[in-house]
Design a protein around this motif. Structure first.
Motif, short mmCIF file in Angstrom:
data_model
loop_
_atom_site.label_atom_id
_atom_site.label_comp_id
_atom_site.label_asym_id
_atom_site.label_seq_id
_atom_site.Cartn_x
_atom_site.Cartn_y
_atom_site.Cartn_z
N ARG A 130 25.04 54.23 -6.30
CA ARG A 130 25.21 53.10 -5.38
C ARG A 130 26.66 52.64 -5.32
O ARG A 130 26.93 51.50 -4.93
N HIS A 131 27.57 53.51 -5.69
CA HIS A 131 28.98 53.13 -5.75
C HIS A 131 29.50 52.69 -4.38
O HIS A 131 30.25 51.71 -4.27
N MET A 132 29.14 53.40 -3.33
CA MET A 132 29.57 53.03 -1.98
C MET A 132 29.05 51.64 -1.62
O MET A 132 29.79 50.82 -1.03
N LEU A 133 27.81 51.36 -1.95
CA LEU A 133 27.23 50.06 -1.65
C LEU A 133 28.00 48.94 -2.36
O LEU A 133 28.35 47.92 -1.74
N PHE A 134 28.27 49.13 -3.65
CA PHE A 134 29.02 48.11 -4.39
C PHE A 134 30.45 47.99 -3.88
O PHE A 134 31.03 46.89 -3.91
N ALA A 135 31.02 49.08 -3.41
CA ALA A 135 32.38 49.04 -2.87
C ALA A 135 32.46 48.08 -1.69
O ALA A 135 33.42 47.30 -1.56
N TRP A 136 31.46 48.11 -0.81
CA TRP A 136 31.46 47.23 0.36
C TRP A 136 31.01 45.83 0.00
O TRP A 136 31.57 44.84 0.48
N ILE A 137 29.99 45.71 -0.84
CA ILE A 137 29.49 44.38 -1.20
C ILE A 137 30.58 43.55 -1.87
O ILE A 137 30.75 42.36 -1.57
N THR A 138 31.34 44.16 -2.77
CA THR A 138 32.36 43.41 -3.50
C THR A 138 33.52 43.00 -2.60
O THR A 138 34.17 41.98 -2.88
N LEU A 139 33.80 43.75 -1.54
CA LEU A 139 34.80 43.27 -0.59
C LEU A 139 34.32 41.96 0.03
O LEU A 139 35.10 41.02 0.21
N GLY A 140 33.02 41.91 0.36
CA GLY A 140 32.46 40.70 0.94
C GLY A 140 32.42 39.55 -0.05
O GLY A 140 32.75 38.41 0.30
N THR A 141 32.01 39.80 -1.29
CA THR A 141 31.91 38.71 -2.27
C THR A 141 33.28 38.19 -2.67
O THR A 141 33.42 37.00 -2.97
N LEU A 142 34.28 39.05 -2.68
CA LEU A 142 35.64 38.58 -2.98
C LEU A 142 36.12 37.60 -1.91
O LEU A 142 36.69 36.55 -2.22
N VAL A 143 35.87 37.95 -0.65
CA VAL A 143 36.25 37.05 0.44
C VAL A 143 35.44 35.76 0.39
O VAL A 143 35.98 34.65 0.54
N LEU A 144 34.14 35.88 0.17
CA LEU A 144 33.27 34.70 0.09
C LEU A 144 33.70 33.77 -1.04
O LEU A 144 33.80 32.55 -0.85
N THR A 145 33.96 34.33 -2.22
CA THR A 145 34.37 33.53 -3.37
C THR A 145 35.69 32.83 -3.11
O THR A 145 35.84 31.63 -3.37
N ASP A 146 36.65 33.58 -2.59
CA ASP A 146 37.96 32.99 -2.31
C ASP A 146 37.85 31.90 -1.25
O ASP A 146 38.45 30.83 -1.38
N MET A 147 37.08 32.15 -0.20
CA MET A 147 36.94 31.19 0.87
C MET A 147 36.26 29.92 0.38
O MET A 147 36.62 28.81 0.78
N TYR A 148 35.29 30.06 -0.51
CA TYR A 148 34.60 28.88 -1.04
C TYR A 148 35.57 28.04 -1.87
O TYR A 148 35.62 26.81 -1.73
N VAL A 149 36.35 28.68 -2.74
CA VAL A 149 37.32 27.95 -3.55
C VAL A 149 38.34 27.27 -2.64
O VAL A 149 38.75 26.12 -2.88
N LEU A 150 38.77 27.95 -1.60
CA LEU A 150 39.73 27.39 -0.64
C LEU A 150 39.16 26.12 0.00
O LEU A 150 39.84 25.09 0.09
N LEU A 151 37.91 26.18 0.44
CA LEU A 151 37.31 25.04 1.13
C LEU A 151 37.11 23.85 0.19
O LEU A 151 37.33 22.70 0.57
#
Length: 266
Positions: free
Chosen positions: A232-253
């Motif tokens: 599932r490496h490809m799946l985690f590769a894409w999911i973590t791009l999304g969670t990194l953005v989500l986490t950063d955006m939440y901290v920003l807000l």
């Protein structure tokens, strides 16, 4: 005597020759296009945030965005540099996470899946199966600069250390009470570990160069677990791009006061 043909010159590699632009009848270009758009969107967002140098820390709840961890500039917000800082203020063109970010980018850039993704999406090498390639020659990863792709196994070790730092950040946030932001940080770091440990290099470190698993039952058990993640490496590769953005955006807000962080346990 019958003359034999000389062996082929393998030093000169050429692309597969197709008479037509493509032999495909489906919309083969959709996959590479979506990949290019997804990777470009992440790189664009991450670049802006890394050099913004603001709204990356919530002192009340100890939320630190992964894009700034560990914070090393002397101008880091008070309390955000839990591992100490270097004795100077970084100029705008140096990210506060000067040590971690380059290695994380190199770890992802040299990842086996990401190589496939951006080779097809940007370099069109190849754009898709049964599609003619625009390049006349082919050297693979045997010459510079692609020869550096072989350093992926070493970037993996650094990525593990940085994942430990991210784990500390999530644990520190939860130690200050349980809020939505802490749970987001925790979910992000768990998925980052899944991506890191599902790496092909991790699989090789655990089970590679063994003549027999019979003498190494513990390593075999670990190897089977990592192999399951690897599928599932490809799946985690894409999911973590999304969670990194989500986490950063939440901290920003939260840091900018745009939203409040719902608290579950104080």
């Amino acid at each position: 005597m019958t003359e034999t043909a000389p062996p082929p010159d393998r030093s000169r590699r050429t692309r597969a020759r197709l008479a037509a632009r493509t032999l495909r009848t489906d919309r083969w270009w959709v996959g590479p296009l979506l990949t290019a758009l997804g990777l470009a969107a992440f790189v664009g967002y991450a670049t802006v945030r890394v050099f913004q140098q603001d709204h990356y820390w919530v002192p009340e709840y100890h939320y630190l965005t992964p894009f700034y961890s560990p914070c090393l500039s002397a101008s880091c917000a008070p309390g955000s540099a839990v591992f100490g800082t270097l004795p100077w203020v970084f100029p705008w063109f140096l990210p506060y996470a000067l040590v971690s970010l380059p290695f994380l980018l190199l770890f992802r850039f040299t990842c086996y899946y990401y190589r496939k993704a951006y080779y097809r999406a940007f370099w069109q090498s190849p754009p898709a199966c049964a599609v003619r390639e625009p390049h006349a020659g082919y050297t693979g990863e045997s010459r510079l600069p692609l020869l550096g792709q072989n350093l992926h196994r070493y970037f993996f070790y650094v990525a593990v250390l940085i994942s430990l730092v991210n784990t500390y950040d999530a644990a520190a946030a939860l130690a200050h009470g349980v809020g939505l932001g802490g749970l987001i940080l925790l979910a992000n770091v768990v998925l980052l570990w899944c991506y890191t440990l599902s790496c092909h290099s991790c699989r090789h470190v655990i089970g590679g160069r063994l003549r027999s698993f019979r003498k190494h039952p513990l390593r075999y058990r670990l190897w089977t677990w990592v192999s399951a993640l690897n599928s599932r490496h490809m799946l985690f590769a894409w999911i973590t791009l999304g969670t990194l953005v989500l986490t950063d955006m939440y901290v920003l807000l939260v840091s900018s006061g745009t939203i409040a962080d719902p608290r579950i346990l104080h």
